[in-house]
Design a protein around this motif. Structure first.
Motif, PDB file in Angstrom:
ATOM      1  N   ARG A 112      18.925 -17.196 -31.746  1.00  0.00           N
ATOM      2  CA  ARG A 112      18.916 -17.946 -30.479  1.00  0.00           C
ATOM      3  C   ARG A 112      19.183 -16.961 -29.350  1.00  0.00           C
ATOM      4  NH1 ARG A 112      16.973 -23.190 -30.701  1.00  0.00           N
ATOM      5  NH2 ARG A 112      17.491 -23.960 -32.773  1.00  0.00           N
ATOM      6  N   SER A 113      18.777 -17.326 -28.131  1.00  0.00           N
ATOM      7  CA  SER A 113      18.959 -16.380 -27.027  1.00  0.00           C
ATOM      8  C   SER A 113      20.447 -16.210 -26.724  1.00  0.00           C
ATOM      9  CB  SER A 113      18.215 -16.861 -25.791  1.00  0.00           C
ATOM     10  OG  SER A 113      18.986 -17.845 -25.140  1.00  0.00           O
ATOM     11  N   ALA A 114      20.808 -14.989 -26.325  1.00  0.00           N
ATOM     12  CA  ALA A 114      22.218 -14.702 -26.028  1.00  0.00           C
ATOM     13  C   ALA A 114      22.742 -15.550 -24.865  1.00  0.00           C
ATOM     14  CB  ALA A 114      22.390 -13.208 -25.757  1.00  0.00           C
ATOM     15  N   PRO A 115      21.964 -15.707 -23.762  1.00  0.00           N
ATOM     16  CA  PRO A 115      22.492 -16.537 -22.668  1.00  0.00           C
ATOM     17  C   PRO A 115      22.836 -17.954 -23.120  1.00  0.00           C
ATOM     18  CG  PRO A 115      20.636 -15.273 -21.873  1.00  0.00           C
ATOM     19  CD  PRO A 115      20.713 -15.021 -23.352  1.00  0.00           C
ATOM     20  N   LEU A 116      22.043 -18.539 -23.995  1.00  0.00           N
ATOM     21  CA  LEU A 116      22.335 -19.890 -24.474  1.00  0.00           C
ATOM     22  C   LEU A 116      23.653 -19.908 -25.250  1.00  0.00           C
ATOM     23  CD1 LEU A 116      21.351 -22.849 -24.832  1.00  0.00           C
ATOM     24  CD2 LEU A 116      20.471 -22.133 -27.055  1.00  0.00           C
ATOM     25  N   GLN A 117      23.842 -18.910 -26.106  1.00  0.00           N
ATOM     26  CA  GLN A 117      25.081 -18.867 -26.889  1.00  0.00           C
ATOM     27  C   GLN A 117      26.297 -18.622 -26.004  1.00  0.00           C
ATOM     28  OE1 GLN A 117      24.867 -16.610 -30.672  1.00  0.00           O
ATOM     29  NE2 GLN A 117      22.736 -16.269 -30.124  1.00  0.00           N
ATOM     30  N   LEU A 118      26.098 -17.800 -24.954  1.00  0.00           N
ATOM     31  CA  LEU A 118      27.219 -17.526 -24.052  1.00  0.00           C
ATOM     32  C   LEU A 118      27.567 -18.767 -23.236  1.00  0.00           C
ATOM     33  CD1 LEU A 118      26.381 -13.916 -22.907  1.00  0.00           C
ATOM     34  CD2 LEU A 118      28.380 -14.639 -24.190  1.00  0.00           C
ATOM     35  N   LEU A 119      26.545 -19.520 -22.843  1.00  0.00           N
ATOM     36  CA  LEU A 119      26.799 -20.780 -22.133  1.00  0.00           C
ATOM     37  C   LEU A 119      27.603 -21.717 -23.020  1.00  0.00           C
ATOM     38  CD1 LEU A 119      23.583 -21.944 -20.255  1.00  0.00           C
ATOM     39  CD2 LEU A 119      25.756 -21.225 -19.287  1.00  0.00           C
ATOM     40  N   GLY A 120      27.323 -21.666 -24.319  1.00  0.00           N
ATOM     41  CA  GLY A 120      28.002 -22.550 -25.250  1.00  0.00           C
ATOM     42  C   GLY A 120      29.379 -22.065 -25.654  1.00  0.00           C
ATOM     43  N   HIS A 121      29.750 -20.865 -25.186  1.00  0.00           N
ATOM     44  CA  HIS A 121      31.030 -20.280 -25.595  1.00  0.00           C
ATOM     45  C   HIS A 121      32.200 -21.219 -25.305  1.00  0.00           C
ATOM     46  CE1 HIS A 121      34.179 -17.379 -26.274  1.00  0.00           C
ATOM     47  NE2 HIS A 121      34.628 -17.546 -25.053  1.00  0.00           N
ATOM     48  N   GLU A 122      32.227 -21.762 -24.111  1.00  0.00           N
ATOM     49  CA  GLU A 122      33.304 -22.685 -23.768  1.00  0.00           C
ATOM     50  C   GLU A 122      32.872 -23.535 -22.583  1.00  0.00           C
ATOM     51  OE1 GLU A 122      37.102 -20.836 -22.986  1.00  0.00           O
ATOM     52  OE2 GLU A 122      37.946 -22.717 -22.284  1.00  0.00           O
ATOM     53  N   LEU A 123      33.212 -24.813 -22.628  1.00  0.00           N
ATOM     54  CA  LEU A 123      32.993 -25.682 -21.483  1.00  0.00           C
ATOM     55  C   LEU A 123      34.381 -26.013 -20.957  1.00  0.00           C
ATOM     56  CD1 LEU A 123      30.360 -28.353 -21.156  1.00  0.00           C
ATOM     57  CD2 LEU A 123      32.659 -28.988 -20.538  1.00  0.00           C
ATOM     58  N   ARG A 124      34.732 -25.407 -19.839  1.00  0.00           N
ATOM     59  CA  ARG A 124      36.114 -25.521 -19.383  1.00  0.00           C
ATOM     60  C   ARG A 124      36.394 -26.830 -18.664  1.00  0.00           C
ATOM     61  NH1 ARG A 124      37.916 -20.084 -16.562  1.00  0.00           N
ATOM     62  NH2 ARG A 124      35.801 -20.257 -15.826  1.00  0.00           N
ATOM     63  N   LEU A 125      37.005 -27.741 -19.403  1.00  0.00           N
ATOM     64  CA  LEU A 125      37.282 -29.067 -18.855  1.00  0.00           C
ATOM     65  C   LEU A 125      38.258 -29.040 -17.691  1.00  0.00           C
ATOM     66  CD1 LEU A 125      37.643 -31.494 -21.867  1.00  0.00           C
ATOM     67  CD2 LEU A 125      35.827 -31.352 -20.189  1.00  0.00           C
ATOM     68  N   THR A 126      39.150 -28.013 -17.653  1.00  0.00           N
ATOM     69  CA  THR A 126      40.170 -28.007 -16.598  1.00  0.00           C
ATOM     70  C   THR A 126      39.543 -27.887 -15.214  1.00  0.00           C
ATOM     71  OG1 THR A 126      40.397 -25.645 -16.917  1.00  0.00           O
ATOM     72  CG2 THR A 126      42.004 -27.045 -18.020  1.00  0.00           C
ATOM     73  N   LEU A 155      21.247 -27.926 -29.227  1.00  0.00           N
ATOM     74  CA  LEU A 155      22.224 -26.947 -29.712  1.00  0.00           C
ATOM     75  C   LEU A 155      23.349 -26.804 -28.690  1.00  0.00           C
ATOM     76  CD1 LEU A 155      23.006 -24.851 -31.831  1.00  0.00           C
ATOM     77  CD2 LEU A 155      21.716 -23.161 -30.541  1.00  0.00           C
ATOM     78  N   TYR A 156      22.943 -26.726 -27.402  1.00  0.00           N
ATOM     79  CA  TYR A 156      23.960 -26.619 -26.362  1.00  0.00           C
ATOM     80  C   TYR A 156      24.887 -27.829 -26.394  1.00  0.00           C
ATOM     81  CZ  TYR A 156      26.499 -26.184 -22.084  1.00  0.00           C
ATOM     82  OH  TYR A 156      27.531 -26.092 -21.204  1.00  0.00           O
ATOM     83  N   GLY A 157      24.297 -29.021 -26.626  1.00  0.00           N
ATOM     84  CA  GLY A 157      25.092 -30.239 -26.731  1.00  0.00           C
ATOM     85  C   GLY A 157      26.145 -30.127 -27.828  1.00  0.00           C
ATOM     86  N   CYS A 158      25.765 -29.543 -28.944  1.00  0.00           N
ATOM     87  CA  CYS A 158      26.720 -29.360 -30.050  1.00  0.00           C
ATOM     88  C   CYS A 158      27.839 -28.410 -29.664  1.00  0.00           C
ATOM     89  CB  CYS A 158      26.012 -28.797 -31.287  1.00  0.00           C
ATOM     90  SG  CYS A 158      24.832 -29.942 -31.986  1.00  0.00           S
ATOM     91  N   TYR A 159      27.452 -27.270 -29.020  1.00  0.00           N
ATOM     92  CA  TYR A 159      28.450 -26.316 -28.551  1.00  0.00           C
ATOM     93  C   TYR A 159      29.446 -27.008 -27.630  1.00  0.00           C
ATOM     94  CZ  TYR A 159      25.838 -22.034 -29.881  1.00  0.00           C
ATOM     95  OH  TYR A 159      25.215 -21.013 -30.540  1.00  0.00           O
ATOM     96  N   ALA A 160      28.891 -27.756 -26.649  1.00  0.00           N
ATOM     97  CA  ALA A 160      29.732 -28.394 -25.638  1.00  0.00           C
ATOM     98  C   ALA A 160      30.669 -29.411 -26.290  1.00  0.00           C
ATOM     99  CB  ALA A 160      28.865 -29.061 -24.579  1.00  0.00           C
ATOM    100  N   ALA A 161      30.126 -30.199 -27.210  1.00  0.00           N
ATOM    101  CA  ALA A 161      30.945 -31.216 -27.871  1.00  0.00           C
ATOM    102  C   ALA A 161      32.101 -30.565 -28.629  1.00  0.00           C
ATOM    103  CB  ALA A 161      30.082 -32.045 -28.818  1.00  0.00           C
ATOM    104  N   ALA A 162      31.801 -29.460 -29.321  1.00  0.00           N
ATOM    105  CA  ALA A 162      32.846 -28.775 -30.085  1.00  0.00           C
ATOM    106  C   ALA A 162      33.934 -28.248 -29.157  1.00  0.00           C
ATOM    107  CB  ALA A 162      32.232 -27.615 -30.882  1.00  0.00           C
ATOM    108  N   ILE A 219      34.726 -29.338 -26.104  1.00  0.00           N
ATOM    109  CA  ILE A 219      35.500 -30.440 -25.514  1.00  0.00           C
ATOM    110  C   ILE A 219      36.509 -30.964 -26.528  1.00  0.00           C
ATOM    111  CG2 ILE A 219      35.325 -32.834 -24.695  1.00  0.00           C
ATOM    112  CD1 ILE A 219      32.629 -32.033 -23.452  1.00  0.00           C
ATOM    113  N   LYS A 220      36.042 -31.111 -27.765  1.00  0.00           N
ATOM    114  CA  LYS A 220      36.917 -31.629 -28.805  1.00  0.00           C
ATOM    115  C   LYS A 220      38.132 -30.723 -28.992  1.00  0.00           C
ATOM    116  CE  LYS A 220      36.354 -33.571 -33.396  1.00  0.00           C
ATOM    117  NZ  LYS A 220      35.538 -33.487 -34.616  1.00  0.00           N
TER     118      LYS A 220
END
Lengths: 276, 267
Positions: free
Chosen positions: B103-117, B6-13, B15-16
């Motif tokens: 799903r656990s809140a920390p997991l969803q918050l981690l998936g909120h944004e993966l800051r590429l910058t 699930l985290y992988g999906c969040y991260a991919a979205a 990044i895209k």
């Protein structure tokens, strides 16, 4: 009642200054952060000075004073665009700026001056008191902010700090104007941030850079924000040399104001308002 | 779907979406790179003038500097959701929606944004680390490489724990408190130098309270193979990054307390 051309600008200054004084929680957070960063730099510099084999043109006590002054007056640095001006650009309200019966450039300059000085006033006083007086009492005298060596140095320092306010506001206004082209302030902020930190003397005091870059470092405009006033404070620059350094600050301020007015005139002629 | 996928999906979205503006991504990364490299220029200039820092050389300090910057860059990249937790999730009541999902809140918050910058800081840290490795002429065996990776992973856990603690405060204060930046950015600034150069209270704080020294200073001393001026035993130098994971665990426990305390702002 006095009615001079300066009056509307004084009113703008007072209004923004008083408004900025409301942000006290942010000021407390700023003070804590600045103590922390100052303490780390002071400790690292002390170790460099004590164990190092090299020599520097400023003493350890002077370098520490330089660091604390830098932390106290951090708020004066022109490291970002005025967020309220960015909002004007985004919403298209910048058009109203053209309707006011005052000069838009000086209006923005005065706003910047009020913004920078109010933020600095709240942070600098506690920092200056603690690092100069309290540090002596609790046995941290080695790490304290030393008083200026003479009244003359203090007077010249105050004069130089006034020049800092004008110089910093002139740079801020240039940054504000550049947002008209870019719309987003993020890029400008991140690039000016690095330049200002390293070239003003905030990262490390400019006299500690290699000797061969000193001539270049001194004449660039950002030295007038940190390096010149602080070296005047501990009389590294004194007498005619101090006056020359202040003249350099004034020269850059005037040059940047002229440049800012030219850019403002060009920009405002071709400004396109985003709808809404 | 398990948590990791699930985290992988969040991260991919995430990044895209960021790559929709490639120019902005490249410029902001370069900006990040420049704004972090200025600190190293400062350290380099000081070494140019004074030659040594209480017995440490520039290339040794570069190893501390590179490691802590890489750890922080990774943590900063994934922790955006916690960073903006107060204003974006608590103040708006948005956090209610997270709690409704299975799903656990920390997991969803981690998936909120993966800051590429944050690549900017990461590259900068990697560059400095590379220079250090090139200059130091250490013998890199399995133990050294493993210890370096362990230290970086422990560092990511430590900084993530800090940001989670900062976010936990927002359950009570609603606003996010910038004072916590003192420990994240201030911690990075402190750990860029070997922590042994500071006063005793400061290195004790970073060893026993906020174990930043355990994920940066001690393992790097182990890799350098020098005598630790703080006198830590050999086994501790290799095992210390574990403290970063323990710190993250404690932070998550405290987070759970906060979550239980949460009442919606109702707006």
């Amino acid at each position: 009642m006095i009615c001079t051309p300066a009056r509307p600008y004084l009113a703008i200054f007072a209004a923004r200054f008083l408004m900025m004084l409301q942000y006290r929680a942010a000021a407390v957070a700023g003070i804590v952060t600045q103590f922390w960063f100052g303490a780390i730099m002071v400790m690292a510099l002390s170790v460099f000075y004590m164990g190092g084999r090299g020599s520097a043109s400023i003493t350890r006590a002077e370098a520490i004073t330089y660091i604390w002054l830098g932390q106290a007056f951090l708020g004066l640095l022109p490291w970002n665009v005025d967020p309220e001006i960015v909002l004007l650009m985004r919403t298209g309200n910048v058009a109203y700026e053209r309707l006011r019966p005052i000069n838009t450039y000086f209006y923005w300059l005065v706003r910047a001056m009020a913004w920078r000085t109010a933020a600095t006033l709240m942070r600098s006083i506690p920092l200056l008191i603690v690092t100069s007086v309290l540090f002596e009492y609790v046995g941290l005298g080695d790490w304290s902010l030393r008083p200026p060596p003479s009244l003359e140095a203090l007077a010249l320092f105050v004069l130089s700090m006034v020049a800092v306010v004008f110089l910093s506001s002139a740079i801020t206004t240039l940054l504000n104007i550049s947002v008209v082209w870019t719309i987003s302030e993020q890029g400008i902020n991140i690039f000016t941030n690095s330049l200002v930190i390293i070239l003003s003397g905030m990262a490390i005091p400019l006299p500690l850079f290699p000797d061969w870059v000193h001539p270049v470092l001194l004449v660039q405009p950002l030295a007038g924000l940190v390096d010149i006033p602080y070296r005047i404070y501990f009389a590294n620059f004194s007498g005619a040399k101090a006056l020359g350094a202040i003249a350099l600050q004034v020269f850059w301020t005037a040059a940047l104001i002229v440049l800012g007015r030219l850019l403002m005139a060009r920009t405002m002629r071709r400004v396109q308002i985003q709808g809404g | 779907m398990n948590g990791l996928r699930l985290y992988g999906c969040y991260a991919a979205a995430s990044i895209k979406s960021q790559l929709q503006y490639p120019a902005s991504f490249v410029l902001l990364s370069i900006g990040q790179f420049l704004s972090t490299i200025v600190e190293f220029i400062g350290i380099w200039a000081l070494f140019g003038r004074f030659q040594d820092l209480g017995g440490w050389t520039l290339s040794q300090v570069a190893l501390f500097y590179g490691t802590v910057n890489i750890s922080f860059a990774f943590a900063d990249m994934i922790s955006r959701g916690f960073d903006v937790f107060g204003p974006i999730f608590v103040k708006t009541g948005e956090f209610d929606r997270l709690l409704l999902r299975p799903r656990s809140a920390p997991l969803q918050l981690l998936g909120h944004e993966l800051r590429l910058t944050r690549m900017g800081r990461l590259l900068q840290g990697a560059l400095v680390l590379g220079i250090a490795v090139g200059l130091l002429e250490l013998s890199w065996g399995v133990r050294e490489v493993a210890l370096l990776l362990f230290a970086i992973a422990g560092g990511v856990a430590f900084f993530l724990g800090l940001v989670i603690l900062q976010a936990t405060l927002a359950f009570w204060t609603v606003e996010s408190l910038e004072v916590a930046n003192t420990l994240t950015y201030g911690g990075v600034a402190a750990a860029q130098y070997p922590i042994a150069i500071y006063s005793e209270w400061l290195w004790k704080f970073f060893t026993f309270v906020a174990p930043l020294a355990c994920v940066a200073y001690f393992p790097i001393v182990g890799i350098l193979g020098v005598d630790d001026p703080l006198g830590a035993p050999e086994w501790f130098l290799s095992a210390s990054p574990l403290a970063g994971f323990v710190f993250l665990g404690v932070a998550l426990l405290i987070w759970r307390l906060g979550e239980r305390h949460y009442t919606s702002t109702g707006s």
